[in-house]
Design a protein around this motif. Structure first.
Motif, mmCIF file in Angstrom:
data_model
loop_
_atom_site.group_PDB
_atom_site.id
_atom_site.type_symbol
_atom_site.label_atom_id
_atom_site.label_comp_id
_atom_site.label_asym_id
_atom_site.label_seq_id
_atom_site.Cartn_x
_atom_site.Cartn_y
_atom_site.Cartn_z
ATOM 1 N N LEU A 1 56.259 24.332 41.661
ATOM 2 C CA LEU A 1 57.495 24.678 41.272
ATOM 3 C C LEU A 1 58.241 25.665 41.792
ATOM 4 C CD1 LEU A 1 56.702 25.013 37.157
ATOM 5 C CD2 LEU A 1 58.218 23.122 38.360
ATOM 6 N N GLN A 2 57.702 26.964 41.838
ATOM 7 C CA GLN A 2 58.317 27.821 42.895
ATOM 8 C C GLN A 2 57.068 28.696 43.159
ATOM 9 O OE1 GLN A 2 61.484 27.549 43.553
ATOM 10 N NE2 GLN A 2 61.843 26.218 41.991
ATOM 11 N N GLY A 3 57.412 29.564 44.165
ATOM 12 C CA GLY A 3 56.081 30.638 44.439
ATOM 13 C C GLY A 3 56.882 31.647 45.159
ATOM 14 N N VAL A 4 56.133 32.728 45.292
ATOM 15 C CA VAL A 4 56.470 33.981 45.996
ATOM 16 C C VAL A 4 55.699 33.851 47.336
ATOM 17 C CG1 VAL A 4 56.644 36.330 46.187
ATOM 18 C CG2 VAL A 4 57.454 35.209 44.343
ATOM 19 N N GLY A 5 54.305 34.000 47.107
ATOM 20 C CA GLY A 5 53.452 34.021 48.413
ATOM 21 C C GLY A 5 52.409 34.951 48.329
ATOM 22 N N THR A 6 51.590 34.796 49.573
ATOM 23 C CA THR A 6 50.137 35.703 49.775
ATOM 24 C C THR A 6 50.379 36.905 50.485
ATOM 25 O OG1 THR A 6 49.329 33.609 49.030
ATOM 26 C CG2 THR A 6 48.005 35.472 50.123
ATOM 27 N N MET A 7 50.540 37.814 50.088
ATOM 28 C CA MET A 7 50.680 39.150 50.617
ATOM 29 C C MET A 7 50.530 40.488 49.743
ATOM 30 S SD MET A 7 54.157 37.738 50.391
ATOM 31 C CE MET A 7 55.161 38.009 49.178
ATOM 32 N N GLY A 8 50.394 41.610 50.375
ATOM 33 C CA GLY A 8 50.367 42.823 49.675
ATOM 34 C C GLY A 8 49.256 42.767 48.720
ATOM 35 N N SER A 9 48.124 42.057 49.057
ATOM 36 C CA SER A 9 46.911 42.036 48.038
ATOM 37 C C SER A 9 47.394 41.545 46.697
ATOM 38 C CB SER A 9 46.120 43.432 48.137
ATOM 39 O OG SER A 9 45.894 43.786 49.450
ATOM 40 N N ARG A 10 47.897 40.554 46.476
ATOM 41 C CA ARG A 10 48.520 40.155 45.212
ATOM 42 C C ARG A 10 47.953 38.884 44.852
ATOM 43 N NH1 ARG A 10 53.093 36.782 45.054
ATOM 44 N NH2 ARG A 10 54.350 38.085 43.536
ATOM 45 N N GLY A 11 47.146 38.221 45.754
ATOM 46 C CA GLY A 11 46.812 36.811 45.313
ATOM 47 C C GLY A 11 45.984 36.673 43.897
ATOM 48 N N VAL A 12 44.982 37.442 43.944
ATOM 49 C CA VAL A 12 44.171 37.434 42.707
ATOM 50 C C VAL A 12 44.965 38.471 41.512
ATOM 51 C CG1 VAL A 12 42.036 38.417 41.404
ATOM 52 C CG2 VAL A 12 41.997 36.877 43.373
ATOM 53 N N PRO A 13 45.543 39.640 41.631
ATOM 54 C CA PRO A 13 46.034 40.489 40.537
ATOM 55 C C PRO A 13 47.322 39.669 39.883
ATOM 56 C CG PRO A 13 45.852 41.655 42.429
ATOM 57 C CD PRO A 13 45.335 40.447 42.928
ATOM 58 N N THR A 14 48.061 39.123 40.954
ATOM 59 C CA THR A 14 49.302 38.472 40.324
ATOM 60 C C THR A 14 49.355 37.041 40.064
ATOM 61 O OG1 THR A 14 50.174 40.318 41.511
ATOM 62 C CG2 THR A 14 51.725 38.771 40.634
ATOM 63 N N GLY A 15 48.838 36.385 41.332
ATOM 64 C CA GLY A 15 48.695 35.085 41.388
ATOM 65 C C GLY A 15 47.397 34.803 40.493
ATOM 66 N N GLY A 16 46.417 35.013 40.583
ATOM 67 C CA GLY A 16 45.303 34.770 39.638
ATOM 68 C C GLY A 16 45.269 35.127 38.099
ATOM 69 N N SER A 17 46.232 36.319 37.934
ATOM 70 C CA SER A 17 46.482 36.626 36.399
ATOM 71 C C SER A 17 47.484 35.613 35.850
ATOM 72 C CB SER A 17 47.116 38.090 36.475
ATOM 73 O OG SER A 17 46.285 38.883 36.588
ATOM 74 N N ALA A 18 48.470 34.880 36.681
ATOM 75 C CA ALA A 18 49.193 34.024 36.507
ATOM 76 C C ALA A 18 48.276 32.708 35.839
ATOM 77 C CB ALA A 18 50.196 33.564 37.281
ATOM 78 N N VAL A 19 47.376 32.235 36.496
ATOM 79 C CA VAL A 19 46.228 31.194 36.280
ATOM 80 C C VAL A 19 45.598 31.384 35.000
ATOM 81 C CG1 VAL A 19 44.298 29.977 37.259
ATOM 82 C CG2 VAL A 19 46.063 30.358 38.729
ATOM 83 N N LYS A 20 45.080 32.690 34.882
ATOM 84 C CA LYS A 20 44.147 33.094 33.559
ATOM 85 C C LYS A 20 45.168 32.805 32.338
ATOM 86 C CE LYS A 20 42.101 36.936 31.212
ATOM 87 N NZ LYS A 20 40.994 36.628 30.963
ATOM 88 N N VAL A 21 46.425 33.365 32.355
ATOM 89 C CA VAL A 21 47.224 33.431 31.229
ATOM 90 C C VAL A 21 47.748 31.799 30.786
ATOM 91 C CG1 VAL A 21 49.466 34.295 30.342
ATOM 92 C CG2 VAL A 21 47.986 35.711 31.489
ATOM 93 N N VAL A 22 48.065 31.300 31.966
ATOM 94 C CA VAL A 22 48.587 29.832 31.576
ATOM 95 C C VAL A 22 47.506 28.938 31.179
ATOM 96 C CG1 VAL A 22 48.699 28.885 33.899
ATOM 97 C CG2 VAL A 22 50.447 28.187 32.523
#
Lengths: 162, 791
Positions: free
Chosen positions: B523-544
């Motif tokens: 759909l939309q995305g921001v990207g992989t940088m700033g050590s955000r893959g798991v804390p932000t992207g992974g958290s999105a996967v968990k919650v959804v």
């Protein structure tokens, strides 16, 4: 003025046991012959000074950097690329499976070259120690793993021969 | 059994190990042409003339274009007024390697021939490559309209002189955090195919949606007609979130030639054209008591931005200033910074992006304090740590509130793994033996800011937003697809995100597929940088995933005529607790979810699909304690790393194998910065490290084995409790190695050497000290002039 040199020649070599015959610009590098004429794109290009080893293939069983060899230089030889490597671990060779087991790859770009270099090493030294592995992979650069897990991958392969 | 925390082997590996992964240059659509760039041979010059006639006459050449052909298009996005970067140099070149013209030909050999045939006439201008030269009173200006090579200054609000003077002592260091190159082994590559239905752009990039947004805007086409695909990406480390001209020009060249057009950079091109990192100069000063307690810290930062201010590059010094005090409780902290342009390759994010620089300086000055006080560096750190009970910890900057940590525990574990006490005894013994190698121990109790980020944090770098997206779709057979906005380049999202989703959904790992990297499917995305893959992207996967499971339970309860509350998910099925055998499989629930007649009234068909834009209330703060033991051959200056201990706290670990791999890779880059790597320009602005012969990226024999430890404090700012691990190693390692070397050289009175610390620098330092006759501890520092006199 000398005569214009011959620009194109037809050459044949064996790649992964299959004859590969193409008419090429004489200055075509082996890596481009493999990638662009044979469309075997597992062999990668990471530099232009023969430092990184992402293009490593086996020529008659010996690890060679295919960006440093003209295709015409290996006419009639037997080339093995990553696509020609296989074994008894669900189709993977011991080296490939070692890399999987020990997390010896991250982005995977240098990996085919690493696997070919390690395969070449184990062919001549089936039980290398850590220092030997490090020394023999000196010509292959990985920017992701920091190498320890690559060393462990090669050790895994040595301990689990096909 | 929970998969989060388990050593799961990667889904990515079989294709990458067999050579059937797909990197951009592997793609070869029919009639694909190849672009190659004429680049500046001058660091600073006016373009007098460009003669393309010979190139245009060559066989297989489809065209040659210069800046004059792009007057209808804007400069690259994200630039500052009067400091914008044109897509091709316009009248003026500002660094060696800057693209001046572009050739498209039938293949890469013919394109290279044509590039060599283009003649550019320059009128050379004086070049500046360093901050010092660029800020000299008579320095040539890169951008006359801006009127200065200083882009901006954030001044110091308080110089802390009063606090410094109240302290027992004060110490300062002038530190050069040298310019490094990211060197992903896959250099920049893109393939543009402009068809009747719009543009498809394949690019090796860390943030495909981010690229889609900017390319569509630059081309003035609808985003709906602009599809960006990042297939397998061969490393990035920050260098693939930068606006390179090639990414914007390739689509137009495809449109104009009516051919797919590919560009694949050579390494020599990449060394000059891909963004560089670091290149900060610091003046750090601390005031401290005789007990080793640091009372005040002042950090003055100068950032070399290269020739054009990059949107990310502009943020580097900000992050450094935020993290200036590291993990220490220092009452008074004050910072300032300035950004400066020079005739060098633009500087942007490189693994750590501003935090390695901060960690390095504070960890170096703490060692100086320890030496001045005659207290062991481990003890000085303990006396200054923020305590485990002092979180959330407000820092000198209101944007920065440390989330959690246990710095003393990490240090204790590090000291134990290193055998610190025993090694100190051995060191003392060996110092009495003139023939023995010099032993040194170095610590780095580092802290960084990660998990980007709270709303507003990435927008400042030109991103659409700071959330990360995830979408979960249950297929009618009960298998699942996770669409992730975070697009990886080696991190292993296919594996870690499937682990997270599997735990939440109760669907087996092997029946979950993670998709990313394609703006047409995600759909939309921001990207992989700033050590955000798991804390932000992974958290999105968990919650959804949790939300999808909640709906699936409603369907299962309806089918079983049971209460939702009585359901538990195991063995890929919904079981009624206490009623053995009363269950419905995930597959049956999924099938029913598409059949309106079998659904509870509150649900509609297709409701087992959910998307989420996961926001974060705040950043995360990964930390750790690294320890390094070196021995140095005093006759050659050669450094051997005898031990490298890495204790990390990244909060929740999804996959320890992959987390350790991230640490190793970052540490390798950190050791490389400490010992080997440096981008060097000569006085004319010519790069002298523009290939991998001259720029020393270490290979296996150049690096040590690593010993990893772990401390875990959870991050309260995301549902996973994860802090991020991608940049930790490169933040923490340089100071550990440099502190170890300087510890070994302490008997020679060497207080500091700048990175990369080559054997030659060490040899010079030892011999300068011998010449001075300094056989014992001294606080005198070695200056460049001392070193040069000996040679």
């Amino acid at each position: 003025m000398t005569a214009t040199p011959q620009r194109h020649v037809e050459i044949e070599m064996s790649i992964n046991g299959v004859p590969a015959r193409h008419r090429v610009d004489v200055r075509t590098l082996l890596v481009h012959y493999i990638r662009e004429y044979e469309r075997l794109t597992g062999t990668h290009i990471g530099c232009d000074t023969s430092n990184c080893g992402a293009c490593t293939v086996l020529v008659d069983g010996e690890a060679v950097k295919s960006c440093t060899v003209l295709a015409v230089q290996v006419e009639g030889r037997e080339i093995t690329t990553i696509e020609g490597v296989s074994g008894s671990f669900n189709g993977l060779s011991a080296v490939q499976e070692g890399f999987r087991q020990c997390h010896g790859l991250q982005c995977g770009y240098c990996t085919p070259g690493m696997v070919m270099a390690a395969t070449g090493l184990l062919a001549v030294d089936p039980d290398p120690d850590e220092a030997t592995i490090r020394a023999n992979l000196e010509g292959n650069i990985c920017r992701c793993t920091g190498y320890q897990m690559i060393v462990e991958s090669v050790r895994w392969a040595a301990e689990h021969p096909d | 059994m929970s998969l989060v925390g388990a050593k799961v082997l990667r889904k990515e590996d079989p294709r990458l190990l067999t050579g059937i992964g797909t990197f951009v240059d592997d793609l070869a659509p029919p009639r694909c042409a190849f672009a190659s760039f004429v680049t500046s041979s001058e660091a600073h010059a006016e373009i007098v003339a460009i003669d393309m006639r010979a190139a245009l006459a060559m066989p297989g050449v489809l065209g040659v274009w210069t800046a004059a052909d792009f007057v209808d298009y804007p400069d690259l996005p994200g630039g500052l007024p009067d400091l914008e970067r044109p897509v091709l140099a316009r009248n003026r070149v500002r660094f060696v390697g800057e693209p001046v013209a572009v050739v498209v030909a039938e293949d890469r050999y013919l394109a290279a021939d044509a590039v060599a045939a283009v003649e550019v006439e320059y009128r050379t201008l004086e070049a500046v490559t360093t901050i010092e030269a660029a800020t000299a009173p008579d320095a040539p200006e890169l951008f006359e309209r801006h009127g200065s090579n200083v882009v901006n200054v954030v001044p110091m609000m308080d110089d802390l002189e009063r606090e410094m003077q109240r302290c027992d002592d004060r110490a300062s260091l002038h530190l050069v955090n040298q310019r490094c190159a990211a060197v992903p082994i896959e250099a920049l590559a893109c393939l543009a195919d402009w068809g009747v239905d719009g543009l498809t752009l394949w690019a090796t990039f860390q943030a495909p949606h981010h690229l889609r947004n900017s390319v569509a805007s630059w081309l003035d086409i609808a985003q709906s007609q602009c599809r960006v695909i990042a297939p397998d990406v061969g490393g990035g480390f920050g260098s693939k979130i930068v606006w390179y001209p090639e990414l914007f020009l390739a689509p137009l060249l495809s449109k104009w030639t009516r051919r797919p057009v590919k560009f694949a950079q050579t390494r020599s091109e990449a060394m000059m054209q891909m963004s560089h990192g670091r290149d900060q100069v610091h003046d750090i000063e601390v005031g401290f008591d005789r007990t080793g307690r640091i009372r005040a810290l002042r950090l003055v930062i100068s950032q070399n931005l290269g020739a054009y201010p990059d949107p990310t590059g502009l943020g580097l010094a900000t992050l450094t200033s935020w993290m200036a005090a590291g993990c220490y409780r220092i009452g008074h902290v004050s910072t300032s910074y300035r950004n400066v342009v020079t005739n060098t390759t633009p500087v942007a994010a490189y693994r750590g992006a501003g935090r390695p620089e901060a960690a390095y300086s504070v960890e170096r000055i703490v060692d100086v304090v320890a030496r001045r006080c005659g207290i062991d560096p481990a003890e000085v750190r303990k006396r200054n740590f923020i305590g485990p009970s002092q979180f959330p910890y407000e820092t000198h900057n209101e944007a920065v509130v440390y989330d959690s940590g246990d710095y003393p525990a990490a240090l204790e574990e590090c000291l134990g793994l290193l055998g610190y006490g025993q090694r100190r005894i051995e060191q003392a013994d060996q110092r009495n033996d003139p023939d023995a190698p010099l032993i040194g121990l170095g610590l780095s109790c580092w802290l960084e800011i990660a998990g980007f980020g709270p709303n507003g944090s990435l927008e400042g770098f030109g991103h659409l937003a700071s959330w990360e997206s995830a979408q979960v779709r249950i297929q009618p057979d009960g298998s699942a697809i996770v669409f992730a906005g975070s697009s990886p380049h080696g991190q292993g999202h296919e594996t870690t995100f499937a682990q997270i989703a599997s735990d939440e959904l109760g669907i087996p790992f092997d029946r979950i597929q993670v998709r990313f990297g394609d703006t047409a499917t995600v759909l939309q995305g921001v990207g992989t940088m700033g050590s955000r893959g798991v804390p932000t992207g992974g958290s999105a996967v968990k919650v959804v995933s949790g939300r999808v499971l909640a709906r699936a339970k409603k369907i299962a309860a309806h089918l079983l005529e049971a209460s939702e509350a009585d359901l538990e998910v195991n063995d890929n099925a919904f079981n009624v607790r206490g009623s053995p055998g009363k269950k419905v499989s995930w597959g049956d629930v999924a099938w029913a979810s598409y059949q309106p007649l079998r659904l509870p009234p509150e649900l509609a068909a297709g409701s087992l699909e959910e998307r989420l834009y996961q926001e974060s209330p705040n950043f995360s703060y990964p930390s750790g304690a690294y320890g390094c033991a070196v021995s140095i051959d005093p006759n050659t200056g050669e450094v051997t790393i005898d031990a490298m201990v890495l204790v990390d706290d990244c909060g929740t670990v999804i996959n320890p194998l992959l987390a350790e791999g991230q640490v190793h890779g970052g540490v390798a880059q950190g050791i490389a910065q400490a010992l080997y790597e440096s981008v060097v320009y000569n006085e004319l602005g010519q790069p002298v490290t523009a290939n991998l012969l001259d720029y020393l990226v270490p290979s296996a024999p150049d690096l040590p084995g690593y010993t990893a430890g772990r401390v875990t404090t959870l991050c309260p700012n995301n549902p996973l409790g994860a802090k991020g691990i991608g940049e930790s190693g490169s933040v923490g390692a340089p100071a550990a190695v440099v502190n170890a070397i300087l510890d070994a050289l302490a008997p020679y009175g060497v207080e500091h050497l700048d990175m990369p610390i080559s054997p030659e620098k060490i040899w010079q330092a030892i011999h300068a000290a011998d010449r001075r006759g300094v056989p014992e501890m001294s606080t005198e520092s070695l200056s460049e002039s001392d070193a040069e006199v000996v040679s």
